[in-house]
Design an enzyme around this catalytic site. Structure first.
Site, PDB file in Angstrom:
ATOM      1  N   ASP A  11      -4.488   1.774  -4.357  1.00 49.53           N
ATOM      2  CA  ASP A  11      -5.827   2.075  -4.855  1.00 49.53           C
ATOM      3  C   ASP A  11      -6.486   0.732  -5.150  1.00 49.53           C
ATOM      4  O   ASP A  11      -5.936  -0.080  -5.905  1.00 49.53           O
ATOM      5  CB  ASP A  11      -5.761   2.882  -6.144  1.00 49.53           C
ATOM      6  CG  ASP A  11      -5.341   4.325  -5.938  1.00 49.53           C
ATOM      7  OD1 ASP A  11      -4.969   4.690  -4.809  1.00 49.53           O
ATOM      8  OD2 ASP A  11      -5.379   5.091  -6.918  1.00 49.53           O
ATOM      9  N   HIS A  66       2.326   0.515  -1.607  1.00 52.75           N
ATOM     10  CA  HIS A  66       3.050   1.308  -0.624  1.00 52.75           C
ATOM     11  C   HIS A  66       2.911   0.693   0.766  1.00 52.75           C
ATOM     12  O   HIS A  66       2.040  -0.135   1.017  1.00 52.75           O
ATOM     13  CB  HIS A  66       2.523   2.741  -0.620  1.00 52.75           C
ATOM     14  CG  HIS A  66       2.761   3.461  -1.916  1.00 52.75           C
ATOM     15  ND1 HIS A  66       3.634   4.523  -2.028  1.00 52.75           N
ATOM     16  CD2 HIS A  66       2.246   3.265  -3.158  1.00 52.75           C
ATOM     17  CE1 HIS A  66       3.638   4.959  -3.285  1.00 52.75           C
ATOM     18  NE2 HIS A  66       2.802   4.198  -3.981  1.00 52.75           N
ATOM     19  N   SER A 116      -3.928  -6.906  -9.783  1.00 53.92           N
ATOM     20  CA  SER A 116      -3.880  -8.103  -8.957  1.00 53.92           C
ATOM     21  C   SER A 116      -4.431  -7.808  -7.566  1.00 53.92           C
ATOM     22  O   SER A 116      -5.324  -6.981  -7.423  1.00 53.92           O
ATOM     23  CB  SER A 116      -2.468  -8.674  -8.886  1.00 53.92           C
ATOM     24  OG  SER A 116      -2.527 -10.019  -8.456  1.00 53.92           O
TER      25      SER A 116
END
Length: 289
Positions: free
Chosen positions: A96, A152, A255
């Site tokens: 995200d 992911h 980050s």
């Protein structure tokens, strides 16, 4: 490219970052975020309200269910809330995030922000690692404090090599990308090089202030280092195979993730642009076989 002047407000905010003891502050935050104290719940509730976290997506919606603030920050999501793009040739968003930049790598140079670029060799640690990505494609994804912070796989792959490169821990918020030259190649980072059916893939986890701690599913938490030689680990003798959409790591606070692909291996979604928000599992483009 020549550097264009950043807005004065951005430059003043960035100036203070040069003076801060990045790693000392990050070590303190690391300890505080893992403490189990009576203040944890009210701080967590404030954080949820202030940044607008959608706790209905989390496995545990009540902040009291998390033993520490860091556990809340690295929370798992309920199954099904991030469906993967069903197209088998889709390059998935690994997180995200908000798109910072994307597009062509011009020779060896990646765009950081208007007026600022840096080299793939500096980002990955040497020119040999960067060679497969000459004139290739890249996307830079910024994870804000509100975002889900597990990373992911954008495509199935086998881990070939990791390179832990020490460095500073500047903030990677938008005002620093507009201001600090070579930001992503100056910050501490973990370079993960994968072999995939579409060729090599570089997935770079960039550290930031308060985010010196990066974890991977194969190696656990990575200790932060401000200086020293890069630590190179060859994984080919004991390959780590990960499927598209599978978790590969996580940040302990917000980050940046940078993906690099060889030339001609991806056609970006035409709707992607800087500042566009994306979700883990969303298709960023289509891959060439």
């Amino acid at each position: 490219m020549t550097d264009a002047p950043a807005p004065l407000a951005d430059r003043l905010r960035a100036l203070a970052l040069y003076l801060l003891p990045h790693h000392a502050l990050s070590r303190m935050v690391h300890r505080l975020a893992r403490m189990q104290t009576p203040l944890k719940d009210p701080v967590a509730r404030w954080f949820i309200r202030h940044y607008g976290l959608d706790m209905d997506e989390a496995v545990h919606a009540d902040p009291a269910d998390y033993p520490s603030f860091n556990a809340l920050f690295t929370r798992a999501l309920r199954p099904g809330v991030r469906p993967l793009d069903p197209r088998p040739d889709a390059l998935l968003s690994p997180a995200d995030a908000r798109v910072s930049q994307l597009g062509r790598i011009h020779g060896d140079r990646l765009l950081q922000a208007k007026g600022h670029d840096y080299t793939a060799a500096a980002l990955l640690g040497d020119a040999q690692r960067a060679a497969p990505f000459q004139d290739g494609e890249f996307i830079t994804l910024y994870l804000s404090p509100r975002d889900y912070h597990r990373v992911h796989m954008p495509v199935s792959g086998s881990l070939r090599e990791t390179v832990h490169i020490p460095g500073r821990l500047f903030s990677v918020a938008p005002f620093t990308t507009r201001t600090i030259p070579g930001l992503f190649a100056r910050n501490e980072r973990l370079v993960c090089l994968f072999d995939t059916d579409q060729g090599p893939l570089a997935l770079v986890l960039v550290g930031a202030i308060n985010v010196g701690s990066i974890e991977t599913v194969w190696g656990g938490e990575m200790g932060s280092r401000p200086r020293g030689a890069p630590r190179v680990t060859d994984h080919r003798a004991a390959p780590v195979a990960l499927e598209r959409g599978e978790e590969m790591g996580r940040f302990n606070l917000g980050s940046t993730v940078i993906l690099l692909l060889p030339r001609g291996r991806v056609r970006w979604d035409p709707e992607l642009a800087p500042d566009r928000r994306v979700r883990m599992g969303q298709g960023l483009g289509t891959l060439a076989g």
